[in-house]
Design an enzyme around this catalytic site. Structure first.
Site, mmCIF file in Angstrom:
data_model
loop_
_atom_site.group_PDB
_atom_site.id
_atom_site.type_symbol
_atom_site.label_atom_id
_atom_site.label_comp_id
_atom_site.label_asym_id
_atom_site.label_seq_id
_atom_site.Cartn_x
_atom_site.Cartn_y
_atom_site.Cartn_z
ATOM 1 N N GLY A 11 87.430 -1.594 86.998
ATOM 2 C CA GLY A 11 87.553 -0.517 87.990
ATOM 3 C C GLY A 11 86.788 -0.876 89.255
ATOM 4 N N ALA A 12 86.703 -2.184 89.514
ATOM 5 C CA ALA A 12 85.800 -2.715 90.554
ATOM 6 C C ALA A 12 86.163 -2.273 91.967
ATOM 7 C CB ALA A 12 85.784 -4.240 90.471
ATOM 8 N N GLY A 14 87.212 0.817 92.684
ATOM 9 C CA GLY A 14 87.038 2.267 92.772
ATOM 10 C C GLY A 14 85.688 2.642 93.368
ATOM 11 N N PRO A 107 78.118 9.933 79.967
ATOM 12 C CA PRO A 107 78.858 10.748 80.938
ATOM 13 C C PRO A 107 78.163 10.824 82.289
ATOM 14 C CG PRO A 107 77.941 12.129 79.182
ATOM 15 C CD PRO A 107 77.707 10.699 78.782
ATOM 16 N N HIS A 136 82.087 19.115 92.298
ATOM 17 C CA HIS A 136 82.399 17.712 92.583
ATOM 18 C C HIS A 136 83.314 17.571 93.790
ATOM 19 C CE1 HIS A 136 80.859 16.885 88.512
ATOM 20 N NE2 HIS A 136 80.754 15.635 88.911
ATOM 21 N N LYS A 140 88.291 13.936 92.273
ATOM 22 C CA LYS A 140 88.050 13.780 90.828
ATOM 23 C C LYS A 140 89.255 14.268 90.032
ATOM 24 C CE LYS A 140 84.554 14.958 87.336
ATOM 25 N NZ LYS A 140 84.623 13.599 86.772
HETATM 26 N N1 LIG Z 1 78.900 8.168 84.056
HETATM 27 C C1 LIG Z 1 78.614 8.366 85.335
HETATM 28 O O1 LIG Z 1 77.433 8.401 85.758
HETATM 29 C C2 LIG Z 1 79.721 8.548 86.307
HETATM 30 C C3 LIG Z 1 81.010 8.576 85.845
HETATM 31 N N2 LIG Z 1 82.054 8.680 86.709
HETATM 32 C C4 LIG Z 1 83.373 8.566 86.113
HETATM 33 O O2 LIG Z 1 83.835 7.234 86.346
HETATM 34 C C5 LIG Z 1 85.260 7.236 86.440
HETATM 35 C C6 LIG Z 1 85.663 6.550 87.741
HETATM 36 O O3 LIG Z 1 85.264 7.359 88.829
HETATM 37 P P1 LIG Z 1 85.549 6.890 90.327
HETATM 38 O O4 LIG Z 1 84.965 5.556 90.549
HETATM 39 O O5 LIG Z 1 85.164 8.015 91.194
HETATM 40 O O6 LIG Z 1 87.157 6.773 90.290
HETATM 41 P P2 LIG Z 1 88.099 5.873 91.209
HETATM 42 O O7 LIG Z 1 89.482 6.442 91.063
HETATM 43 O O8 LIG Z 1 87.504 5.712 92.566
HETATM 44 O O9 LIG Z 1 88.058 4.418 90.495
HETATM 45 C C7 LIG Z 1 88.732 4.075 89.332
HETATM 46 C C8 LIG Z 1 89.237 2.655 89.524
HETATM 47 O O10 LIG Z 1 89.721 2.145 88.293
HETATM 48 C C9 LIG Z 1 90.985 1.490 88.525
HETATM 49 N N3 LIG Z 1 91.724 1.400 87.285
HETATM 50 C C10 LIG Z 1 92.657 2.252 86.773
HETATM 51 N N4 LIG Z 1 93.083 1.792 85.576
HETATM 52 C C11 LIG Z 1 92.419 0.627 85.344
HETATM 53 C C12 LIG Z 1 92.431 -0.309 84.269
HETATM 54 N N5 LIG Z 1 93.221 -0.153 83.194
HETATM 55 N N6 LIG Z 1 91.641 -1.402 84.358
HETATM 56 C C13 LIG Z 1 90.836 -1.590 85.423
HETATM 57 N N7 LIG Z 1 90.786 -0.737 86.476
HETATM 58 C C14 LIG Z 1 91.566 0.364 86.410
HETATM 59 C C15 LIG Z 1 91.605 2.366 89.591
HETATM 60 O O11 LIG Z 1 92.688 1.717 90.232
HETATM 61 P P3 LIG Z 1 93.893 2.635 90.850
HETATM 62 O O12 LIG Z 1 93.233 3.539 91.849
HETATM 63 O O13 LIG Z 1 94.807 1.615 91.446
HETATM 64 O O14 LIG Z 1 94.461 3.382 89.670
HETATM 65 C C16 LIG Z 1 90.412 2.580 90.518
HETATM 66 O O15 LIG Z 1 90.226 1.483 91.400
HETATM 67 C C17 LIG Z 1 85.689 8.705 86.330
HETATM 68 O O16 LIG Z 1 86.037 8.975 84.986
HETATM 69 C C18 LIG Z 1 84.421 9.470 86.710
HETATM 70 O O17 LIG Z 1 84.379 10.754 86.155
HETATM 71 C C19 LIG Z 1 81.861 8.784 88.044
HETATM 72 C C20 LIG Z 1 80.597 8.814 88.574
HETATM 73 C C21 LIG Z 1 79.421 8.690 87.736
HETATM 74 O O1 LIG Z 2 83.933 11.794 88.916
HETATM 75 C C1 LIG Z 2 82.737 11.825 89.300
HETATM 76 O O2 LIG Z 2 82.428 11.725 90.493
HETATM 77 C C2 LIG Z 2 81.688 11.996 88.306
HETATM 78 N N1 LIG Z 2 82.004 11.956 87.047
HETATM 79 C C3 LIG Z 2 81.119 12.088 85.947
HETATM 80 C C4 LIG Z 2 81.440 13.351 85.177
HETATM 81 O O3 LIG Z 2 82.623 13.716 85.055
HETATM 82 O O4 LIG Z 2 80.515 13.958 84.650
HETATM 83 C C5 LIG Z 2 79.671 11.962 86.344
HETATM 84 C C6 LIG Z 2 79.337 12.585 87.647
HETATM 85 O O5 LIG Z 2 79.390 13.983 87.498
HETATM 86 C C7 LIG Z 2 80.272 12.110 88.746
#
Ligand SMILES: NC(=O)C1=CN([C@@H]2O[C@H](COP(=O)(O)OP(=O)(O)OC[C@H]3O[C@@H](n4cnc5c(N)ncnc54)[C@H](OP(=O)(O)O)[C@@H]3O)[C@@H](O)[C@H]2O)C=CC1
Ligand SMILES: O=C(O)C1=N[C@H](C(=O)O)C[C@H](O)C1
Length: 252
Positions: A11-12, A14, A107, A136, A140
Protein backbone atom coordinates in the site's frame (compact mmCIF):
# COMPACT_ATOMS: atom_id res chain seq x y z
CA UNK A 1 27.01 -3.79 14.20
CA UNK A 2 23.91 -5.90 13.39
CA UNK A 3 22.40 -6.04 9.90
CA UNK A 4 19.42 -3.71 9.27
CA UNK A 5 15.92 -5.25 9.28
CA UNK A 6 14.77 -5.63 5.66
CA UNK A 7 11.30 -4.06 5.34
CA UNK A 8 8.62 -4.16 2.62
CA UNK A 9 5.65 -1.76 2.57
CA UNK A 10 2.33 -2.84 1.03
CA UNK A 11 0.00 0.00 0.00
CA UNK A 12 3.11 2.14 -0.48
CA UNK A 13 1.38 4.78 -2.62
CA UNK A 14 -1.44 5.37 -0.14
CA UNK A 15 -1.65 7.97 2.62
CA UNK A 16 -0.27 5.67 5.34
CA UNK A 17 1.96 3.61 3.06
CA UNK A 18 3.78 6.69 1.72
CA UNK A 19 4.29 8.01 5.27
CA UNK A 20 5.62 4.59 6.32
CA UNK A 21 8.04 4.45 3.36
CA UNK A 22 9.55 7.77 4.47
CA UNK A 23 9.69 6.72 8.13
CA UNK A 24 11.46 3.44 7.31
CA UNK A 25 13.93 5.21 5.01
CA UNK A 26 14.76 7.72 7.76
CA UNK A 27 14.91 5.21 10.66
CA UNK A 28 18.12 3.72 11.92
CA UNK A 29 18.54 -0.06 11.67
CA UNK A 30 15.87 -0.52 8.96
CA UNK A 31 16.22 -0.90 5.20
CA UNK A 32 13.34 -0.43 2.76
CA UNK A 33 13.68 -3.25 0.22
CA UNK A 34 10.23 -3.28 -1.46
CA UNK A 35 7.37 -0.80 -1.94
CA UNK A 36 4.24 -2.44 -3.34
CA UNK A 37 0.84 -1.10 -4.30
CA UNK A 38 -2.39 -2.32 -5.93
CA UNK A 39 -1.71 -4.49 -8.98
CA UNK A 40 1.88 -5.34 -7.99
CA UNK A 41 2.92 -8.96 -7.41
CA UNK A 42 3.46 -9.83 -3.73
CA UNK A 43 6.36 -12.04 -4.81
CA UNK A 44 8.40 -8.81 -4.84
CA UNK A 45 8.46 -9.13 -1.03
CA UNK A 46 10.27 -12.48 -1.09
CA UNK A 47 12.35 -11.58 -4.17
CA UNK A 48 13.72 -8.67 -2.10
CA UNK A 49 14.31 -11.00 0.89
CA UNK A 50 12.17 -8.80 3.15
CA UNK A 51 12.02 -9.97 6.78
CA UNK A 52 9.08 -7.77 7.83
CA UNK A 53 6.20 -6.45 5.70
CA UNK A 54 3.99 -3.53 6.76
CA UNK A 55 0.42 -3.61 5.39
CA UNK A 56 -1.54 -0.37 4.96
CA UNK A 57 -3.80 -1.45 2.11
CA UNK A 58 -7.59 -1.93 2.07
CA UNK A 59 -9.92 -4.09 4.17
CA UNK A 60 -10.72 -6.32 1.16
CA UNK A 61 -7.04 -7.22 0.55
CA UNK A 62 -5.31 -7.28 3.91
CA UNK A 63 -6.21 -10.79 5.14
CA UNK A 64 -5.07 -12.48 1.92
CA UNK A 65 -1.86 -10.43 2.00
CA UNK A 66 -1.15 -11.67 5.52
CA UNK A 67 -1.72 -15.35 4.59
CA UNK A 68 0.66 -14.95 1.64
CA UNK A 69 3.29 -13.34 3.88
CA UNK A 70 2.94 -16.07 6.53
CA UNK A 71 3.36 -18.77 3.85
CA UNK A 72 6.58 -17.01 2.80
CA UNK A 73 7.87 -16.81 6.40
CA UNK A 74 7.71 -13.00 6.43
CA UNK A 75 6.66 -11.27 9.67
CA UNK A 76 3.73 -8.85 9.22
CA UNK A 77 2.89 -5.52 10.86
CA UNK A 78 -0.68 -4.70 9.87
CA UNK A 79 -2.46 -1.37 10.29
CA UNK A 80 -5.24 -1.95 7.79
CA UNK A 81 -8.72 -2.11 9.31
CA UNK A 82 -11.59 -4.52 8.56
CA UNK A 83 -10.46 -7.39 10.78
CA UNK A 84 -13.01 -9.35 12.83
CA UNK A 85 -12.89 -12.39 15.11
CA UNK A 86 -13.24 -14.78 12.14
CA UNK A 87 -10.40 -13.31 10.04
CA UNK A 88 -8.14 -12.98 13.08
CA UNK A 89 -8.93 -16.62 13.98
CA UNK A 90 -7.92 -17.80 10.50
CA UNK A 91 -4.56 -16.02 10.81
CA UNK A 92 -4.05 -17.40 14.33
CA UNK A 93 -4.66 -20.94 13.00
CA UNK A 94 -2.38 -20.38 10.02
CA UNK A 95 0.44 -19.23 12.32
CA UNK A 96 0.27 -22.58 14.17
CA UNK A 97 1.65 -24.07 10.95
CA UNK A 98 4.33 -21.36 10.62
CA UNK A 99 6.35 -21.55 13.84
CA UNK A 100 8.49 -18.49 14.49
CA UNK A 101 6.48 -16.14 12.27
CA UNK A 102 4.88 -13.13 13.98
CA UNK A 103 1.87 -11.04 12.90
CA UNK A 104 0.87 -7.81 14.64
CA UNK A 105 -2.58 -6.41 13.78
CA UNK A 106 -2.99 -2.98 15.36
CA UNK A 107 -6.05 -0.83 14.66
CA UNK A 108 -4.14 2.26 15.76
CA UNK A 109 -0.38 2.89 16.04
CA UNK A 110 -0.62 6.39 17.59
CA UNK A 111 0.63 6.29 21.17
CA UNK A 112 -2.08 8.75 22.29
CA UNK A 113 -4.83 6.58 20.83
CA UNK A 114 -3.44 3.40 22.40
CA UNK A 115 -3.23 5.17 25.77
CA UNK A 116 -6.77 6.58 25.36
CA UNK A 117 -8.09 3.04 24.80
CA UNK A 118 -6.19 1.82 27.85
CA UNK A 119 -7.54 4.67 30.00
CA UNK A 120 -11.08 3.92 28.76
CA UNK A 121 -10.78 0.25 29.72
CA UNK A 122 -9.50 1.32 33.14
CA UNK A 123 -12.38 3.80 33.65
CA UNK A 124 -15.17 1.64 32.21
CA UNK A 125 -16.06 -0.25 35.38
CA UNK A 126 -16.75 2.96 37.30
CA UNK A 127 -19.32 4.51 34.92
CA UNK A 128 -22.95 3.69 34.23
CA UNK A 129 -22.91 5.05 30.66
CA UNK A 130 -20.35 5.00 27.85
CA UNK A 131 -20.42 5.91 24.16
CA UNK A 132 -17.64 6.30 21.56
CA UNK A 133 -17.47 9.03 18.90
CA UNK A 134 -14.86 8.70 16.14
CA UNK A 135 -14.16 11.53 13.70
CA UNK A 136 -12.17 11.06 10.46
CA UNK A 137 -11.35 12.49 7.02
CA UNK A 138 -14.08 11.81 4.46
CA UNK A 139 -11.84 9.62 2.22
CA UNK A 140 -11.98 6.81 4.77
CA UNK A 141 -13.85 3.77 3.38
CA UNK A 142 -14.83 1.98 6.60
CA UNK A 143 -17.10 3.04 9.45
CA UNK A 144 -16.94 2.83 12.34
CA UNK A 145 -13.14 2.99 12.52
CA UNK A 146 -11.09 -0.01 13.58
CA UNK A 147 -9.96 1.99 16.58
CA UNK A 148 -13.54 2.70 17.67
CA UNK A 149 -14.45 -0.97 17.37
CA UNK A 150 -11.37 -1.98 19.40
CA UNK A 151 -12.18 0.70 22.00
CA UNK A 152 -15.80 -0.42 22.35
CA UNK A 153 -14.81 -4.10 22.59
CA UNK A 154 -12.27 -3.32 25.33
CA UNK A 155 -14.74 -1.16 27.27
CA UNK A 156 -17.48 -3.80 26.93
CA UNK A 157 -15.13 -6.52 28.20
CA UNK A 158 -14.12 -4.37 31.19
CA UNK A 159 -17.80 -3.68 32.00
CA UNK A 160 -18.66 -7.39 31.75
CA UNK A 161 -15.71 -8.35 33.97
CA UNK A 162 -16.94 -5.85 36.57
CA UNK A 163 -20.48 -7.28 36.43
CA UNK A 164 -22.07 -4.13 34.98
CA UNK A 165 -25.35 -4.53 33.13
CA UNK A 166 -26.38 -2.90 29.86
CA UNK A 167 -25.74 0.80 29.28
CA UNK A 168 -29.01 2.66 30.11
CA UNK A 169 -30.97 3.81 27.04
CA UNK A 170 -34.71 4.46 27.00
CA UNK A 171 -34.88 5.14 23.24
CA UNK A 172 -38.01 3.67 21.65
CA UNK A 173 -38.68 6.23 18.88
CA UNK A 174 -35.77 6.77 16.50
CA UNK A 175 -34.55 7.19 12.93
CA UNK A 176 -32.21 4.45 11.56
CA UNK A 177 -28.63 5.28 12.55
CA UNK A 178 -29.48 7.98 15.07
CA UNK A 179 -28.06 5.94 17.95
CA UNK A 180 -24.97 4.79 16.03
CA UNK A 181 -23.66 1.23 15.70
CA UNK A 182 -23.88 -1.32 18.51
CA UNK A 183 -20.46 -2.86 19.23
CA UNK A 184 -20.81 -5.40 22.05
CA UNK A 185 -23.52 -3.20 23.62
CA UNK A 186 -21.52 0.04 23.33
CA UNK A 187 -22.85 2.72 20.93
CA UNK A 188 -20.29 3.97 18.39
CA UNK A 189 -20.85 7.11 16.25
CA UNK A 190 -18.84 7.97 13.11
CA UNK A 191 -18.30 11.54 11.82
CA UNK A 192 -16.68 12.24 8.41
CA UNK A 193 -15.45 15.81 7.83
CA UNK A 194 -12.99 17.45 5.42
CA UNK A 195 -10.06 18.83 7.43
CA UNK A 196 -9.99 16.00 9.97
CA UNK A 197 -7.36 13.23 10.10
CA UNK A 198 -8.17 10.74 12.92
CA UNK A 199 -9.85 11.59 16.23
CA UNK A 200 -11.83 9.79 18.94
CA UNK A 201 -13.75 10.63 22.10
CA UNK A 202 -14.82 8.15 24.72
CA UNK A 203 -17.64 9.64 26.81
CA UNK A 204 -18.25 8.09 30.23
CA UNK A 205 -21.21 9.27 32.29
CA UNK A 206 -22.46 8.95 35.85
CA UNK A 207 -25.18 10.92 37.64
CA UNK A 208 -23.85 14.51 37.77
CA UNK A 209 -20.51 13.88 36.02
CA UNK A 210 -18.89 13.26 32.63
CA UNK A 211 -15.40 11.96 31.87
CA UNK A 212 -14.22 12.67 28.30
CA UNK A 213 -11.13 10.87 27.02
CA UNK A 214 -10.02 12.37 23.69
CA UNK A 215 -7.22 11.55 21.27
CA UNK A 216 -6.31 13.49 18.09
CA UNK A 217 -3.98 12.55 15.25
CA UNK A 218 -3.44 15.80 13.31
CA UNK A 219 -0.77 14.26 11.05
CA UNK A 220 -0.02 10.68 9.95
CA UNK A 221 3.49 10.99 11.41
CA UNK A 222 1.72 10.35 14.75
CA UNK A 223 1.39 6.68 13.77
CA UNK A 224 5.05 6.17 12.90
CA UNK A 225 6.66 5.57 16.34
CA UNK A 226 4.20 2.70 16.83
CA UNK A 227 4.79 1.30 13.34
CA UNK A 228 8.58 1.38 13.83
CA UNK A 229 8.20 -0.27 17.25
CA UNK A 230 6.14 -3.03 15.62
CA UNK A 231 8.74 -3.56 12.87
CA UNK A 232 11.54 -3.81 15.42
CA UNK A 233 9.70 -6.17 17.81
CA UNK A 234 7.61 -8.47 15.63
CA UNK A 235 10.34 -11.04 14.94
CA UNK A 236 10.53 -11.64 18.70
CA UNK A 237 6.75 -12.17 19.03
CA UNK A 238 5.78 -15.36 17.17
CA UNK A 239 2.04 -15.94 16.65
CA UNK A 240 -0.70 -13.33 16.46
CA UNK A 241 -0.69 -10.12 18.51
CA UNK A 242 -3.76 -7.87 18.30
CA UNK A 243 -3.20 -4.29 19.43
CA UNK A 244 -0.08 -2.21 20.03
CA UNK A 245 -0.97 -2.13 23.74
CA UNK A 246 0.72 -5.53 24.13
CA UNK A 247 4.06 -4.09 22.97
CA UNK A 248 3.64 -1.18 25.40
CA UNK A 249 2.60 -3.47 28.28
CA UNK A 250 -0.77 -1.69 28.58
CA UNK A 251 -3.02 -4.71 28.00
CA UNK A 252 -4.42 -4.98 31.55
N1 LIG B 1 -3.46 1.23 12.34
C1 LIG B 1 -3.30 2.54 12.19
O1 LIG B 1 -2.67 3.24 13.01
C2 LIG B 1 -3.89 3.21 11.00
C3 LIG B 1 -4.64 2.46 10.12
N2 LIG B 1 -5.15 3.02 8.99
C4 LIG B 1 -5.81 2.10 8.08
O2 LIG B 1 -4.89 1.79 7.04
C5 LIG B 1 -5.61 1.51 5.84
C6 LIG B 1 -5.05 2.40 4.72
O3 LIG B 1 -5.38 3.74 5.00
P1 LIG B 1 -4.93 4.90 4.00
O4 LIG B 1 -3.47 4.85 3.82
O5 LIG B 1 -5.57 6.14 4.48
O6 LIG B 1 -5.66 4.42 2.65
P2 LIG B 1 -5.25 4.75 1.14
O7 LIG B 1 -6.47 4.44 0.31
O8 LIG B 1 -4.63 6.10 1.05
O9 LIG B 1 -4.10 3.67 0.81
C7 LIG B 1 -4.31 2.32 0.54
C8 LIG B 1 -3.34 1.94 -0.57
O10 LIG B 1 -3.33 0.53 -0.73
C9 LIG B 1 -3.39 0.22 -2.14
N3 LIG B 1 -3.86 -1.13 -2.32
C10 LIG B 1 -5.13 -1.58 -2.52
N4 LIG B 1 -5.12 -2.93 -2.63
C11 LIG B 1 -3.83 -3.33 -2.50
C12 LIG B 1 -3.19 -4.60 -2.52
N5 LIG B 1 -3.87 -5.74 -2.70
N6 LIG B 1 -1.85 -4.65 -2.38
C13 LIG B 1 -1.13 -3.52 -2.20
N7 LIG B 1 -1.68 -2.28 -2.18
C14 LIG B 1 -3.02 -2.21 -2.32
C15 LIG B 1 -4.30 1.31 -2.66
O11 LIG B 1 -4.22 1.42 -4.07
P3 LIG B 1 -5.53 1.96 -4.88
O12 LIG B 1 -5.82 3.32 -4.32
O13 LIG B 1 -5.05 1.96 -6.30
O14 LIG B 1 -6.62 0.96 -4.59
C16 LIG B 1 -3.74 2.53 -1.93
O15 LIG B 1 -2.60 3.05 -2.59
C17 LIG B 1 -7.09 1.75 6.17
O16 LIG B 1 -7.68 0.51 6.50
C18 LIG B 1 -7.03 2.65 7.40
O17 LIG B 1 -8.17 2.54 8.20
C19 LIG B 1 -4.95 4.32 8.70
C20 LIG B 1 -4.26 5.14 9.55
C21 LIG B 1 -3.66 4.64 10.77
O1 LIG C 1 -8.45 5.51 7.99
C1 LIG C 1 -7.81 6.18 8.84
O2 LIG C 1 -7.40 7.32 8.60
C2 LIG C 1 -7.55 5.58 10.14
N1 LIG C 1 -7.85 4.33 10.34
C3 LIG C 1 -7.66 3.59 11.53
C4 LIG C 1 -9.00 3.19 12.10
O3 LIG C 1 -9.93 2.88 11.34
O4 LIG C 1 -9.11 3.12 13.32
C5 LIG C 1 -6.76 4.29 12.51
C6 LIG C 1 -6.93 5.76 12.57
O5 LIG C 1 -8.17 6.03 13.19
C7 LIG C 1 -6.86 6.38 11.19
Amino acid sequence: MSEPIRVAVLGASGRMGATTVRAVQEAGGLELVAAIDAGDDLRAVTDAAAQVAVDFTVPSATEQNVHTLVDAGVHAVVGTTGWDDASLGRVRDHLLRAPGVGVLVAPNFALGAVLAMSFARQAARWFESVEVVELHHPDKVDAPSGTARHTAQGVAAARAAAGLGPVPDATTHTLDGARGADVDGVRVHAVRLRGLVAHEEILLGNPGELLTIRTDSFDRVSFMPGVLLGIRQIAGRPGLTVGLEHLLELHG
